[in-house]
Design a protein around this motif. Structure first.
Motif, PDB file in Angstrom:
ATOM      1  N   LYS A 258       4.365 -25.039  37.165  1.00 51.53           N
ATOM      2  CA  LYS A 258       4.322 -23.706  36.558  1.00 51.53           C
ATOM      3  C   LYS A 258       4.716 -23.802  35.089  1.00 51.53           C
ATOM      4  O   LYS A 258       4.117 -23.152  34.231  1.00 51.53           O
ATOM      5  CB  LYS A 258       5.281 -22.791  37.321  1.00 51.53           C
ATOM      6  CG  LYS A 258       5.055 -21.314  37.070  1.00 51.53           C
ATOM      7  CD  LYS A 258       5.942 -20.491  38.003  1.00 51.53           C
ATOM      8  CE  LYS A 258       6.017 -19.039  37.557  1.00 51.53           C
ATOM      9  NZ  LYS A 258       7.027 -18.298  38.354  1.00 51.53           N
ATOM     10  N   TYR A 259       5.710 -24.638  34.808  1.00 49.22           N
ATOM     11  CA  TYR A 259       6.177 -24.807  33.434  1.00 49.22           C
ATOM     12  C   TYR A 259       5.054 -25.318  32.540  1.00 49.22           C
ATOM     13  O   TYR A 259       4.918 -24.921  31.382  1.00 49.22           O
ATOM     14  CB  TYR A 259       7.358 -25.785  33.415  1.00 49.22           C
ATOM     15  CG  TYR A 259       7.837 -26.135  32.040  1.00 49.22           C
ATOM     16  CD1 TYR A 259       8.558 -25.210  31.283  1.00 49.22           C
ATOM     17  CD2 TYR A 259       7.550 -27.381  31.473  1.00 49.22           C
ATOM     18  CE1 TYR A 259       8.987 -25.516  30.012  1.00 49.22           C
ATOM     19  CE2 TYR A 259       7.974 -27.691  30.204  1.00 49.22           C
ATOM     20  CZ  TYR A 259       8.691 -26.761  29.474  1.00 49.22           C
ATOM     21  OH  TYR A 259       9.104 -27.068  28.204  1.00 49.22           O
ATOM     22  N   LEU A 260       4.230 -26.193  33.090  1.00 44.59           N
ATOM     23  CA  LEU A 260       3.097 -26.732  32.336  1.00 44.59           C
ATOM     24  C   LEU A 260       1.925 -25.765  32.289  1.00 44.59           C
ATOM     25  O   LEU A 260       0.928 -26.025  31.622  1.00 44.59           O
ATOM     26  CB  LEU A 260       2.641 -28.057  32.953  1.00 44.59           C
ATOM     27  CG  LEU A 260       3.565 -29.246  32.763  1.00 44.59           C
ATOM     28  CD1 LEU A 260       2.995 -30.471  33.431  1.00 44.59           C
ATOM     29  CD2 LEU A 260       3.780 -29.512  31.281  1.00 44.59           C
ATOM     30  N   GLY A 261       2.021 -24.680  33.031  1.00 44.81           N
ATOM     31  CA  GLY A 261       0.962 -23.677  33.017  1.00 44.81           C
ATOM     32  C   GLY A 261      -0.198 -23.976  33.951  1.00 44.81           C
ATOM     33  O   GLY A 261      -1.205 -23.284  33.938  1.00 44.81           O
ATOM     34  N   LEU A 262      -0.063 -25.015  34.746  1.00 51.98           N
ATOM     35  CA  LEU A 262      -1.177 -25.399  35.611  1.00 51.98           C
ATOM     36  C   LEU A 262      -1.303 -24.466  36.813  1.00 51.98           C
ATOM     37  O   LEU A 262      -2.385 -24.332  37.388  1.00 51.98           O
ATOM     38  CB  LEU A 262      -1.018 -26.852  36.078  1.00 51.98           C
ATOM     39  CG  LEU A 262      -1.116 -27.889  34.958  1.00 51.98           C
ATOM     40  CD1 LEU A 262      -0.765 -29.274  35.485  1.00 51.98           C
ATOM     41  CD2 LEU A 262      -2.525 -27.892  34.364  1.00 51.98           C
ATOM     42  N   ILE A 263      -0.206 -23.860  37.218  1.00 51.98           N
ATOM     43  CA  ILE A 263      -0.251 -22.870  38.307  1.00 51.98           C
ATOM     44  C   ILE A 263       0.506 -21.629  37.870  1.00 51.98           C
ATOM     45  O   ILE A 263       1.258 -21.665  36.894  1.00 51.98           O
ATOM     46  CB  ILE A 263       0.381 -23.414  39.608  1.00 51.98           C
ATOM     47  CG1 ILE A 263       1.872 -23.707  39.421  1.00 51.98           C
ATOM     48  CG2 ILE A 263      -0.330 -24.674  40.082  1.00 51.98           C
ATOM     49  CD1 ILE A 263       2.604 -24.046  40.707  1.00 51.98           C
ATOM     50  N   LYS A 264       0.264 -20.568  38.612  1.00 48.14           N
ATOM     51  CA  LYS A 264       1.062 -19.354  38.373  1.00 48.14           C
ATOM     52  C   LYS A 264       1.445 -18.750  39.703  1.00 48.14           C
ATOM     53  O   LYS A 264       0.778 -18.975  40.716  1.00 48.14           O
ATOM     54  CB  LYS A 264       0.298 -18.359  37.516  1.00 48.14           C
ATOM     55  CG  LYS A 264      -1.148 -18.150  37.890  1.00 48.14           C
ATOM     56  CD  LYS A 264      -1.859 -17.321  36.830  1.00 48.14           C
ATOM     57  CE  LYS A 264      -3.346 -17.213  37.143  1.00 48.14           C
ATOM     58  NZ  LYS A 264      -4.078 -16.398  36.148  1.00 48.14           N
ATOM     59  N   GLY A 265       2.513 -17.999  39.714  1.00 53.46           N
ATOM     60  CA  GLY A 265       2.997 -17.415  40.958  1.00 53.46           C
ATOM     61  C   GLY A 265       3.291 -15.939  40.777  1.00 53.46           C
ATOM     62  O   GLY A 265       3.692 -15.511  39.698  1.00 53.46           O
ATOM     63  N   SER A 266       3.026 -15.175  41.831  1.00 49.57           N
ATOM     64  CA  SER A 266       3.342 -13.750  41.768  1.00 49.57           C
ATOM     65  C   SER A 266       4.103 -13.349  43.025  1.00 49.57           C
ATOM     66  O   SER A 266       3.757 -13.757  44.126  1.00 49.57           O
ATOM     67  CB  SER A 266       2.067 -12.930  41.635  1.00 49.57           C
ATOM     68  OG  SER A 266       1.262 -13.105  42.775  1.00 49.57           O
ATOM     69  N   VAL A 267       5.111 -12.555  42.833  1.00 48.72           N
ATOM     70  CA  VAL A 267       5.951 -12.115  43.944  1.00 48.72           C
ATOM     71  C   VAL A 267       5.198 -11.104  44.797  1.00 48.72           C
ATOM     72  O   VAL A 267       4.589 -10.174  44.275  1.00 48.72           O
ATOM     73  CB  VAL A 267       7.257 -11.492  43.406  1.00 48.72           C
ATOM     74  CG1 VAL A 267       8.128 -11.017  44.558  1.00 48.72           C
ATOM     75  CG2 VAL A 267       8.007 -12.498  42.546  1.00 48.72           C
ATOM     76  N   GLU A 268       5.229 -11.363  46.101  1.00 53.48           N
ATOM     77  CA  GLU A 268       4.605 -10.437  47.053  1.00 53.48           C
ATOM     78  C   GLU A 268       5.605 -10.197  48.176  1.00 53.48           C
ATOM     79  O   GLU A 268       5.613 -10.915  49.165  1.00 53.48           O
ATOM     80  CB  GLU A 268       3.318 -11.042  47.621  1.00 53.48           C
ATOM     81  CG  GLU A 268       2.214 -11.137  46.592  1.00 53.48           C
ATOM     82  CD  GLU A 268       0.900 -11.591  47.210  1.00 53.48           C
ATOM     83  OE1 GLU A 268       0.872 -11.800  48.441  1.00 53.48           O
ATOM     84  OE2 GLU A 268      -0.084 -11.740  46.468  1.00 53.48           O
TER      85      GLU A 268
ATOM     86  N   ALA B 286      -8.559 -25.985  32.889  1.00 54.39           N
ATOM     87  CA  ALA B 286      -9.719 -26.398  32.092  1.00 54.39           C
ATOM     88  C   ALA B 286      -9.279 -27.019  30.767  1.00 54.39           C
ATOM     89  O   ALA B 286      -9.839 -28.027  30.324  1.00 54.39           O
ATOM     90  CB  ALA B 286     -10.632 -25.207  31.848  1.00 54.39           C
ATOM     91  N   LYS B 287      -8.255 -26.443  30.170  1.00 56.32           N
ATOM     92  CA  LYS B 287      -7.751 -26.981  28.898  1.00 56.32           C
ATOM     93  C   LYS B 287      -7.188 -28.381  29.104  1.00 56.32           C
ATOM     94  O   LYS B 287      -7.414 -29.284  28.305  1.00 56.32           O
ATOM     95  CB  LYS B 287      -6.657 -26.058  28.340  1.00 56.32           C
ATOM     96  CG  LYS B 287      -7.198 -24.786  27.716  1.00 56.32           C
ATOM     97  CD  LYS B 287      -6.042 -23.938  27.167  1.00 56.32           C
ATOM     98  CE  LYS B 287      -6.553 -22.578  26.694  1.00 56.32           C
ATOM     99  NZ  LYS B 287      -5.451 -21.631  26.397  1.00 56.32           N
ATOM    100  N   MET B 288      -6.407 -28.519  30.175  1.00 52.60           N
ATOM    101  CA  MET B 288      -5.829 -29.827  30.506  1.00 52.60           C
ATOM    102  C   MET B 288      -6.940 -30.851  30.734  1.00 52.60           C
ATOM    103  O   MET B 288      -6.889 -31.975  30.238  1.00 52.60           O
ATOM    104  CB  MET B 288      -4.944 -29.687  31.753  1.00 52.60           C
ATOM    105  CG  MET B 288      -4.338 -30.961  32.279  1.00 52.60           C
ATOM    106  SD  MET B 288      -5.458 -31.970  33.270  1.00 52.60           S
ATOM    107  CE  MET B 288      -5.788 -30.880  34.643  1.00 52.60           C
ATOM    108  N   LYS B 289      -7.946 -30.430  31.482  1.00 53.54           N
ATOM    109  CA  LYS B 289      -9.064 -31.327  31.786  1.00 53.54           C
ATOM    110  C   LYS B 289      -9.738 -31.832  30.519  1.00 53.54           C
ATOM    111  O   LYS B 289     -10.092 -33.014  30.410  1.00 53.54           O
ATOM    112  CB  LYS B 289     -10.106 -30.577  32.632  1.00 53.54           C
ATOM    113  CG  LYS B 289     -10.097 -30.943  34.076  1.00 53.54           C
ATOM    114  CD  LYS B 289     -11.106 -30.140  34.878  1.00 53.54           C
ATOM    115  CE  LYS B 289     -12.538 -30.550  34.673  1.00 53.54           C
ATOM    116  NZ  LYS B 289     -13.434 -29.915  35.695  1.00 53.54           N
ATOM    117  N   ALA B 290      -9.916 -30.940  29.584  1.00 54.58           N
ATOM    118  CA  ALA B 290     -10.576 -31.312  28.330  1.00 54.58           C
ATOM    119  C   ALA B 290      -9.766 -32.377  27.591  1.00 54.58           C
ATOM    120  O   ALA B 290     -10.324 -33.341  27.053  1.00 54.58           O
ATOM    121  CB  ALA B 290     -10.754 -30.076  27.455  1.00 54.58           C
TER     122      ALA B 290
END
Lengths: 110, 110
Positions: free
Chosen positions: A65-75, A89-93
């Motif tokens: 999450k810190y690297l921005g590769l995933i995100k989480g939302s409270v449910e 996609a940015k990381m992949k590039a």
DNA sequence: TGCATTCATTGTAATATTGCAATTAAACAA
DNA sequence: TTGTTTAATTGCAATATTACAATGAATGCA
């Protein structure tokens, strides 16, 4: 020292290393693969799926999450995680540029 | 523990992690970039180019060599290093499969 | 309110990584 | 042979990483 001398390297080199390090543990590889497979899931699902303790999974999720590769939302009492497509996609590039260096490479020497 | 529980992960997941870890330090990124740039060079050149002590560079070279990403040949008192194109291509294929998971991915959830 | 569920955080132990000084090993040159 | 050059190895200190038990925080439910 256990401490990388990041200051003597370029921003690009450090960025590649930081992303690569994120994939440098099989648990984080497994988390990402599962998220791609099911599109989105809750922390507890990853604990069941992967077989590491809940705090350990939570720690790996924090890094991704810190690297921005995933995100989480409270449910409710759960937290739903999914891949951040844009940042993926940015990381992949960035990684592609690094890996594709061999395109204009002549041949082995020794 | 500092020790990854590799036994609970698939061979593929562990292989991805092992390669990724190799790129998880900017010095190894820099070494590979320089080798691609100059095609082949001697250990001492990398020490001058990168700016880490000789034993440190030697250690990083050892890791890259162990993974098969580079190879070295003795030339007198020097050792000439270069990228192993064949293994680099194999590594790329494995990493590409991992990175391209998003191809058939729907969209973000949360 | 009281309890259960879910996840994050904290603290800690074990191991890994990074970096380098000192040393060793191997090849060459005089 | 002796000295020089080059790189690998060894040993060590500092820091990072991994894993988890225990705990805490937040939400929902009865």
């Amino acid at each position: 020292m256990g401490l990388a001398k990041t200051e003597i390297f370029s921003d690009e080199q450090n960025e590649i290393a930081v992303f690569a390090k994120a994939f440098g543990h099989p648990a984080r590889v497994a988390i990402l693969q599962h998220l791609f497979k099911v599109n989105a899931c809750v922390c507890g699902d990853l604990v069941d799926e992967i077989g590491l303790a809940q705090p350990t999974i939570s720690q790996h999720l924090k890094e991704l999450k810190y690297l921005g590769l995933i995100k989480g939302s409270v449910e409710g009492t759960s937290v739903c995680y999914c891949v951040d497509s844009e940042n993926w996609a940015k990381m992949k590039a960035i990684m592609k540029t690094f890996f594709d260096q061999d395109i204009s490479f002549q041949e082995d020497c020794c």
